[in-house]
Write a protein that holds these residues in place. Sequence first.
Motif, PDB file in Angstrom:
ATOM      1  N   SER A 207       0.908  -1.274   0.020  1.00  0.00           N
ATOM      2  CA  SER A 207       0.063   0.097   0.026  1.00  0.00           C
ATOM      3  C   SER A 207       0.721   1.233   0.078  1.00  0.00           C
ATOM      4  O   SER A 207       0.680   2.358  -0.549  1.00  0.00           O
ATOM      5  CB  SER A 207      -0.845  -0.023   1.275  1.00  0.00           C
ATOM      6  N   GLN A 211       0.889   4.310  -2.836  1.00  0.00           N
ATOM      7  CA  GLN A 211       0.873   5.573  -2.674  1.00  0.00           C
ATOM      8  C   GLN A 211       2.018   6.355  -2.963  1.00  0.00           C
ATOM      9  O   GLN A 211       1.863   7.712  -3.549  1.00  0.00           O
ATOM     10  CB  GLN A 211       0.414   6.060  -1.021  1.00  0.00           C
ATOM     11  N   SER A 231     -11.960  15.967  -3.447  1.00  0.00           N
ATOM     12  CA  SER A 231     -12.323  14.587  -3.543  1.00  0.00           C
ATOM     13  C   SER A 231     -11.546  13.951  -4.565  1.00  0.00           C
ATOM     14  O   SER A 231     -11.620  12.618  -4.448  1.00  0.00           O
ATOM     15  CB  SER A 231     -13.723  14.728  -4.464  1.00  0.00           C
ATOM     16  N   HIS A 233      -8.064  14.120  -4.811  1.00  0.00           N
ATOM     17  CA  HIS A 233      -6.701  13.791  -4.050  1.00  0.00           C
ATOM     18  C   HIS A 233      -6.806  13.775  -2.508  1.00  0.00           C
ATOM     19  O   HIS A 233      -5.761  13.741  -1.828  1.00  0.00           O
ATOM     20  CB  HIS A 233      -5.648  14.740  -4.608  1.00  0.00           C
ATOM     21  N   GLY A 234      -7.868  13.617  -2.204  1.00  0.00           N
ATOM     22  CA  GLY A 234      -8.164  13.530  -0.747  1.00  0.00           C
ATOM     23  C   GLY A 234      -7.302  12.385   0.010  1.00  0.00           C
ATOM     24  O   GLY A 234      -6.713  12.555   0.952  1.00  0.00           O
ATOM     25  N   GLU A 235      -7.637  11.248  -0.404  1.00  0.00           N
ATOM     26  CA  GLU A 235      -6.732   9.968   0.087  1.00  0.00           C
ATOM     27  C   GLU A 235      -5.185  10.374   0.034  1.00  0.00           C
ATOM     28  O   GLU A 235      -4.491  10.018   0.728  1.00  0.00           O
ATOM     29  CB  GLU A 235      -7.049   8.813  -0.803  1.00  0.00           C
ATOM     30  N   LEU A 236      -4.694  10.540  -1.017  1.00  0.00           N
ATOM     31  CA  LEU A 236      -3.157  11.017  -1.094  1.00  0.00           C
ATOM     32  C   LEU A 236      -2.804  11.899  -0.260  1.00  0.00           C
ATOM     33  O   LEU A 236      -1.618  11.964   0.395  1.00  0.00           O
ATOM     34  CB  LEU A 236      -2.842  11.275  -2.771  1.00  0.00           C
ATOM     35  N   ARG A 237      -3.578  13.038  -0.079  1.00  0.00           N
ATOM     36  CA  ARG A 237      -3.269  14.254   0.872  1.00  0.00           C
ATOM     37  C   ARG A 237      -3.157  13.568   2.221  1.00  0.00           C
ATOM     38  O   ARG A 237      -2.172  14.045   3.016  1.00  0.00           O
ATOM     39  CB  ARG A 237      -4.420  15.127   0.711  1.00  0.00           C
ATOM     40  N   SER A 238      -4.236  12.838   2.616  1.00  0.00           N
ATOM     41  CA  SER A 238      -4.287  12.330   3.988  1.00  0.00           C
ATOM     42  C   SER A 238      -3.032  11.216   4.085  1.00  0.00           C
ATOM     43  O   SER A 238      -2.141  11.201   5.072  1.00  0.00           O
ATOM     44  CB  SER A 238      -5.411  11.274   4.211  1.00  0.00           C
ATOM     45  N   TRP A 239      -2.471  10.545   3.159  1.00  0.00           N
ATOM     46  CA  TRP A 239      -1.225   9.881   3.224  1.00  0.00           C
ATOM     47  C   TRP A 239       0.032  10.749   3.372  1.00  0.00           C
ATOM     48  O   TRP A 239       0.834  10.411   4.316  1.00  0.00           O
ATOM     49  CB  TRP A 239      -1.179   8.888   2.079  1.00  0.00           C
ATOM     50  N   ARG A 242       0.001  12.037   6.755  1.00  0.00           N
ATOM     51  CA  ARG A 242       0.651  10.814   7.675  1.00  0.00           C
ATOM     52  C   ARG A 242       2.053  10.654   7.760  1.00  0.00           C
ATOM     53  O   ARG A 242       2.727  10.286   8.797  1.00  0.00           O
ATOM     54  CB  ARG A 242      -0.101   9.405   7.193  1.00  0.00           C
TER      55      ARG A 242
END
Length: 267
Positions: A207, A211, A231, A233-239, A242
Amino acid sequence: MSSNTDLVLPGDGYDAFEDFLYNAPSQPQLLEMRRTEIINATDAAKKASAEAAARKAAQDAPTASRGRSSGGSTRNSMSASRQNLVDWDDNYEALKKYHAAHGNCAVPFGKETGSLRSWTERQKKLNSLNRLEQDKVDKLKALEFDFTMKQLSSRSVGSKSPSPRSSPRSSVNATPASTTPAQQNAPAAAPQAPPVRRSSSAKADKSWAEQFEALRTYRDGHGNCNVPFGSEHGELRSWTERQRKLAKINRLEQDKVDMLIGLGFDF
């Protein structure tokens, strides 16, 4: 955009490209260039050099041409060596100032010290490969520089403690009340091995790699790693957030830190 003629572009071979990745954070103009632009600039430089060599070969005698070509190559090599020495001295002076202000050489990641931290990690790696000159080693030791490289430890993700087993005393000679004599005389069944619990670390690494590739694609398309909220790039921004948090608390593996620095990632 800055002129490409002042950039230290990657040469041929793995070591040359590795040096380029470590130099990238200290060359801000590289972070403004896309991957295709860097490749094009490198190809253009090689093509111009080849055309110049061909013109000299056509105008001069073979022996004289070889002599001048060798001399030019030597001058270029000496010029590059002098530039590398200047860059090393500049970073060393920056490290000396950091040591005077903080009492150590443990430079953290951050917007202001990211380039110097990358340089210190590079010195540790060169020293481990016996590729760092002794006079530079002595200078760094004078600042109490720690050449120890961070060792990665394997972690088991999602592991659980085994389920408690029944007491041996309660299981010895225990015979159910409803068993028949034939069942009592039957051989005991072989004990079954407990199920193997597999770690999810391999899945987590896959994973992370996915990313990272998504971030590389974003960087190639936008010229930076500043992924916005939204909406799309939200997942990539959160990664990315992190990764910053893990690096801040020293829980992000060093190889992953180096890969992100190679993309110009801002911790």
